[in-house]
Design an enzyme around this catalytic site. Structure first.
Site, mmCIF file in Angstrom:
data_model
loop_
_atom_site.group_PDB
_atom_site.id
_atom_site.type_symbol
_atom_site.label_atom_id
_atom_site.label_comp_id
_atom_site.label_asym_id
_atom_site.label_seq_id
_atom_site.Cartn_x
_atom_site.Cartn_y
_atom_site.Cartn_z
ATOM 1 N N ALA A 1 -24.234 37.819 -45.925
ATOM 2 C CA ALA A 1 -24.391 36.388 -46.206
ATOM 3 C C ALA A 1 -23.124 35.653 -45.789
ATOM 4 O O ALA A 1 -22.039 36.243 -45.764
ATOM 5 C CB ALA A 1 -24.638 36.191 -47.696
ATOM 6 N N GLY B 1 -25.910 41.172 -47.065
ATOM 7 C CA GLY B 1 -27.129 40.484 -46.637
ATOM 8 C C GLY B 1 -27.623 40.949 -45.275
ATOM 9 O O GLY B 1 -28.816 40.833 -44.974
ATOM 10 N N GLU C 1 -29.476 44.004 -46.093
ATOM 11 C CA GLU C 1 -30.666 43.588 -46.851
ATOM 12 C C GLU C 1 -31.742 43.049 -45.914
ATOM 13 O O GLU C 1 -32.942 43.278 -46.115
ATOM 14 C CB GLU C 1 -30.270 42.542 -47.899
ATOM 15 N N GLU D 1 -20.771 43.966 -51.689
ATOM 16 C CA GLU D 1 -20.764 42.800 -52.580
ATOM 17 C C GLU D 1 -19.860 42.970 -53.787
ATOM 18 O O GLU D 1 -19.197 42.030 -54.227
ATOM 19 C CB GLU D 1 -22.189 42.477 -53.067
HETATM 20 N N1 T1G Z 1 -19.187 35.248 -44.255
HETATM 21 C C1 T1G Z 1 -18.443 34.317 -43.638
HETATM 22 N N2 T1G Z 1 -17.346 34.603 -42.923
HETATM 23 C C2 T1G Z 1 -17.017 35.889 -42.817
HETATM 24 C C3 T1G Z 1 -17.745 36.917 -43.426
HETATM 25 C C4 T1G Z 1 -18.898 36.561 -44.163
HETATM 26 N N3 T1G Z 1 -19.664 37.461 -44.770
HETATM 27 N N4 T1G Z 1 -17.138 38.100 -43.143
HETATM 28 C C5 T1G Z 1 -16.102 37.806 -42.364
HETATM 29 N N5 T1G Z 1 -16.008 36.482 -42.171
HETATM 30 C C6 T1G Z 1 -15.015 35.762 -41.365
HETATM 31 C C7 T1G Z 1 -13.601 35.933 -41.868
HETATM 32 O O1 T1G Z 1 -13.305 34.995 -42.892
HETATM 33 C C8 T1G Z 1 -12.813 35.673 -40.614
HETATM 34 O O2 T1G Z 1 -12.845 34.290 -40.386
HETATM 35 C C9 T1G Z 1 -13.673 36.303 -39.527
HETATM 36 O O3 T1G Z 1 -14.998 36.367 -40.087
HETATM 37 C C10 T1G Z 1 -13.252 37.688 -39.111
HETATM 38 O O4 T1G Z 1 -13.125 38.476 -40.295
HETATM 39 C C11 T1G Z 1 -26.892 37.994 -50.284
HETATM 40 C C12 T1G Z 1 -24.285 38.119 -51.512
HETATM 41 C C13 T1G Z 1 -16.862 42.154 -41.444
HETATM 42 C C14 T1G Z 1 -15.307 44.045 -41.967
HETATM 43 O O5 T1G Z 1 -18.411 41.346 -48.047
HETATM 44 O O6 T1G Z 1 -15.428 42.824 -44.836
HETATM 45 O O7 T1G Z 1 -24.064 39.501 -48.176
HETATM 46 O O8 T1G Z 1 -10.487 33.887 -40.655
HETATM 47 O O9 T1G Z 1 -10.634 38.781 -40.172
HETATM 48 O O10 T1G Z 1 -10.871 42.573 -39.992
HETATM 49 O O11 T1G Z 1 -26.329 40.127 -51.123
HETATM 50 O O12 T1G Z 1 -14.614 40.440 -42.469
HETATM 51 O O13 T1G Z 1 -11.457 34.158 -38.368
HETATM 52 O O14 T1G Z 1 -11.994 32.126 -39.752
HETATM 53 O O15 T1G Z 1 -12.048 40.031 -41.844
HETATM 54 O O16 T1G Z 1 -12.613 42.596 -38.124
HETATM 55 C C15 T1G Z 1 -21.120 40.806 -48.003
HETATM 56 C C16 T1G Z 1 -16.977 40.669 -45.676
HETATM 57 C C17 T1G Z 1 -21.231 39.342 -48.183
HETATM 58 C C18 T1G Z 1 -18.219 41.497 -45.684
HETATM 59 C C19 T1G Z 1 -14.643 42.250 -40.342
HETATM 60 N N6 T1G Z 1 -20.282 41.044 -46.869
HETATM 61 N N7 T1G Z 1 -16.289 40.796 -44.422
HETATM 62 O O17 T1G Z 1 -13.262 42.506 -40.536
HETATM 63 O O18 T1G Z 1 -12.194 40.531 -39.328
HETATM 64 S S1 T1G Z 1 -22.082 38.951 -49.654
HETATM 65 C C20 T1G Z 1 -18.959 41.282 -46.983
HETATM 66 C C21 T1G Z 1 -15.522 41.858 -44.112
HETATM 67 C C22 T1G Z 1 -23.700 39.136 -49.272
HETATM 68 C C23 T1G Z 1 -26.006 39.172 -50.150
HETATM 69 C C24 T1G Z 1 -24.648 38.840 -50.300
HETATM 70 C C25 T1G Z 1 -14.766 41.787 -42.832
HETATM 71 C C26 T1G Z 1 -15.410 42.550 -41.656
HETATM 72 P P1 T1G Z 1 -11.625 33.545 -39.747
HETATM 73 P P2 T1G Z 1 -11.910 39.465 -40.500
HETATM 74 P P3 T1G Z 1 -12.178 42.115 -39.453
#
Ligand code: T1G
Length: 731
Positions: A88, A127, A130, A150
């Site tokens: 998400a 997501g 999912e 999450e």
């Molecule tokens: N949403 C929006 N922006 C995101 C994002 C996300 N999920 N994940 C990363 N970014 C942005 C981040 O802020 C940065 O932006 C750029 O992408 C590169 O990230 C409904 C509730 C994927 C392993 O928890 O773990 O799904 O700073 O610097 O080191 O159940 O980002 O460049 O502007 O970290 O290569 C679940 C979170 C969401 C994954 C990549 N997902 N992300 O790492 O690059 S909750 C997560 C990460 C959800 C559902 C729900 C890592 C990465 P900017 P980065 P990276």
């Protein structure tokens, strides 16, 4: 095979993904093609294919369009760029979920008359996974990683994950995966039944063939929601699943919501999904989640050179770094050498003492050997890393280094001498860094003819494994040098924060003048080491201050303070107990005696009456009346003093943003992540309350509790640190 659009080259896909800006409209974010009987729907929302509202709109639109084409018999969902999806869009969490919701998209997929196949590459997280689970069939590339992270953000999977994952892999396995937050490989996913096939070759080709087979065989949809969960969760199993995560989940509550949601997966799908939705909302609104999301973004902001004075550095071109030289083969030098070798840099360690070089080589060998033994790396990787580290007694050998990191003893004259020699030796574009934790980097830089290329790289122990790196800049440091230092931090996979060149930089200043000083003061006033440590561990710190001091060595702290005091001194009784323990040879675990005593070979900290007598004596010499002190007072004083000094660090420009301070404390000093760091925590307490309590201690305890003017100003304006950060560009 006929294709409406040709774009099979990986590079083409990648460059296309990079060209597209984020959220430029649902139509471009999700594209459709027809390949034979397959309707190929592609998500392309750089940088991480987050499932934003526009993506969801695009998906629903693309599915409806494809279903109208009689030629299309199967739908294939893929993504462009490096990964399937990071989940998400976290930036949308603070506003209501726009339509179509995740659930609407997934219901749309599950109820499609055509079979829908997801082909996953790179990461499929939260997501993203999912979405794939709502598809009828799943393929994964063997290098794909599928996970539910999450919980690390303080939320539960809220797009059907707690309901579909147990239906696919079983409730117990789903609980393990969601509690750990760690992704599993494509191969593992196949073994657990999460995906139907693992692809070792080209994913798109394999997925199209898979779809064609479905079309040819007339295989229909297979909605995950129609499956039943094969196992029940009982309390023993829940306890067993929680056990490996006890340390990480200490003080947290999200796991309870996860358990509740997974239990609901044994109900009919429509009931379970409604329960999940309610629990997901609850988790999203929790303080824990707000704090964890704050840290997530703070860690990503800190690498962007935040703060107006860093604007030049953001634009500056960093120099390429391939060869690193490290001067000094002690513990820090060896750790930094490993950190650099791990990042595939060529490393040369210099020390004029051959015995020190031999010891360093032994340390490096044994550290890598232990990583191999623990299964963290293979022997082959360990050998490769060891080979990347060479050593020399001749300083002149470092002359071709792109970066030199000085890590000799903490002695101003010695370090000045080394830096000035290096300055005349290495090419003008090379970066010169000092690993000092106590000395003035400005003064050290002035020992060179090019102070603009000198800065501090403050590594923490152990340098190869610790997450945090403070980059210390002086008034002379050039934007190019700062930019290069950021590149170094990124290469080394550290969380980097820029600090100004003041007493203890960001972290140690707050620790010494705030948190630990107050812990010692509480001991003088009547608390015991065990009481202080336990109260702060219950607050959420990984380890209390006295236990940390015994672990690192009380002498280490004493030596650091001697150096720091050459910069600025502090009045008695600043660390009088720790320093007296050092004098007595009670250095901590390594001597079996410190704030606690330790049985030989044991790390268990046992109370020592001798220490209590010493503290009583030191208190009475200073006329300090001892009394019973409650845990609440211990926590309040230690944390408020941390916050107060944090505000001074901000006002003095030692840290550019409150979020940077939070990153330093959550990644380097064991402050609980789920409380967001000291400054975020202060905001949750409310700055008027914080100020009122600081004023109270100022009146009762004296001058060193003087409220930070920044807190006074923010509290008077009804503002907070979060807001202060947002307005930083205009300061
Ligand atoms: N949403 C929006 N922006 C995101 C994002 C996300 N999920 N994940 C990363 N970014 C942005 C981040 O802020 C940065 O932006 C750029 O992408 C590169 O990230 C409904 C509730 C994927 C392993 O928890 O773990 O799904 O700073 O610097 O080191 O159940 O980002 O460049 O502007 O970290 O290569 C679940 C979170 C969401 C994954 C990549 N997902 N992300 O790492 O690059 S909750 C997560 C990460 C959800 C559902 C729900 C890592 C990465 P900017 P980065 P990276």
């Amino acid at each position: 095979m006929q294709s409406d659009v040709q774009y099979t080259e990986h590079e083409t896909v990648l460059s296309y993904a990079k060209e597209m800006s984020r959220d430029t409209g649902a139509s471009r974010i999700v594209t459709s093609d027809t390949v034979g009987p397959v309707g190929l729907i592609c998500i392309g929302n750089p940088p991480v294919n987050a499932i934003s509202q526009s993506v969801r709109q695009g998906l629903v639109g693309a599915i409806a369009q494809a279903e109208k084409k009689p030629r299309i018999k199967v739908l294939l969902l893929m993504s462009r760029g490096d990964m399937f999806s990071a989940g998400a869009d976290i930036t949308e969490f603070d506003r209501p979920q726009g339509e179509p919701s995740f659930q609407q998209v997934q219901t749309r997929i599950e109820s499609s008359p055509l079979p829908v196949v997801a082909a996953v590459h790179g990461l499929a997280l939260g997501g993203g996974l999912e979405l794939a689970m709502a598809c009828h069939y799943r393929l994964a590339h063997k290098n794909a990683k599928l996970g539910m992270p999450e919980i690390t953000l303080g939320i539960i999977p809220g797009a059907g994950g707690t309901q579909r994952l147990p239906r696919l892999i079983g409730a117990r396995a789903a609980l393990d995966m969601i509690l750990s937050g760690t992704p599993i490989s494509g191969l593992d996913a196949k073994a657990r039944g999460l995906v139907d096939e693992v692809v070792e070759s080209d994913l798109r080709d394999a997925a199209l063939s898979f779809c064609e087979r479905l079309a040819h065989d007339g295989t229909g949809p297979r909605p995950t929601c129609n499956r039943t969960v094969i196992d029940d969760l009982d309390e023993t199993e829940i306890a067993a699943a929680l056990l490996p995560h006890a340390r990480v989940l200490k003080g947290r509550t999200t796991q309870n919501l996860v358990i509740e949601a997974i239990k609901a997966a044994s109900l009919p799908f429509s009931q379970g999904i409604a329960i999940e939705a309610a629990l997901a909302q609850k988790s999203l609104a929790s303080r824990e989640s707000l704090a964890l999301r704050h840290v997530f973004f703070a860690e990503r902001e800190s690498v962007k050179l935040a703060g107006s004075s860093s604007a030049d550095a953001r634009q500056a071109q960093p120099a390429a770094i391939r060869r690193v030289a490290i001067i000094g083969a002690g513990t820090m030098g060896s750790g930094i050498a490993m950190a650099c070798a791990d990042a595939r840099l060529e490393v040369l360690v210099n020390d004029d003492d051959p015995a020190a070089l031999t010891r360093s080589r032994e340390t490096i060998h044994s550290t890598y050997a232990s990583s191999v033994k623990r299964g963290r790396i293979t022997q082959g990787i360990a050998d490769e890393r060891v080979q990347r580290i060479r050593s020399t007694v001749a300083l002149a050998d470092v002359a071709d280094a792109d970066l030199v990191i000085e890590a000799v003893f903490e002695d101003m004259e010695l370090k000045k001498n080394v830096l000035s020699k290096l300055d005349s030796m290495v090419p003008p574009q090379s970066l010169i860094a000092t690993n000092t934790s106590t000395l003035s980097v400005t003064e050290l830089a002035r020992a060179t003819a090019h102070p603009e290329r000198v800065l501090g790289l403050h590594f923490f122990v152990p340098a190869h494994a610790s997450k945090l790196l403070e980059i210390v800049r002086t008034g002379h440091t050039s934007p190019e040098s700062l930019s290069t230092a950021f590149r170094v931090g990124k290469l080394l996979k550290k969380i980097v924060v820029v600090a100004g060149d003041g007493f203890g930089f960001i972290g140690n200043r707050m620790m010494l003048d705030g948190y630990w000083r107050e812990a010692e003061q509480l001991l003088l006033e009547g608390a015991t080491p065990a009481q202080v440590d336990t109260a702060l561990e219950n607050f959420g710190f990984a380890m209390g201050p006295q236990r940390v001091s015994d672990l690192g060595g009380n002498d280490v702290g004493t030596k650091a303070r001697v150096q720091l005091f050459k910069r600025e001194s502090r009045p008695d009784p600043y660390f009088v107990i720790a320093d007296r323990l050092t004098e007595m040879g009670r250095l901590g675990q390594k001597t079996g005696r410190g704030f606690y005593r330790y049985e030989s070979g044991s790390r268990e900290a046992m109370p020592d009456p001798e220490v209590i007598s010493l503290i009583e004596k030191l208190a009475s010499e200073r006329g300090i009346l001892r009394r019973d002190i409650g845990d609440q007072e211990i926590v309040e004083r230690c944390i408020l003093s941390l916050i107060n000094v944090g505000a001074m660090v901000l006002e003095e420009g030692i840290a550019a943003r409150a979020a940077d301070v939070d990153v330093v404390w959550t990644s380097g000093y064991g402050f609980p992540r789920y409380l967001g760091g000291p400054m975020f925590y202060a905001d949750t307490l409310g700055l008027s309350h914080v100020l009122e309590r600081i004023r109270h201690y100022h009146e009762t305890l004296g001058h060193y509790w003087r409220p930070a003017p920044l807190i006074e100003r923010l509290a008077a304006a009804g503002s907070n640190f979060g807001h202060w950060d947002k307005t930083s560009a205009s300061r």
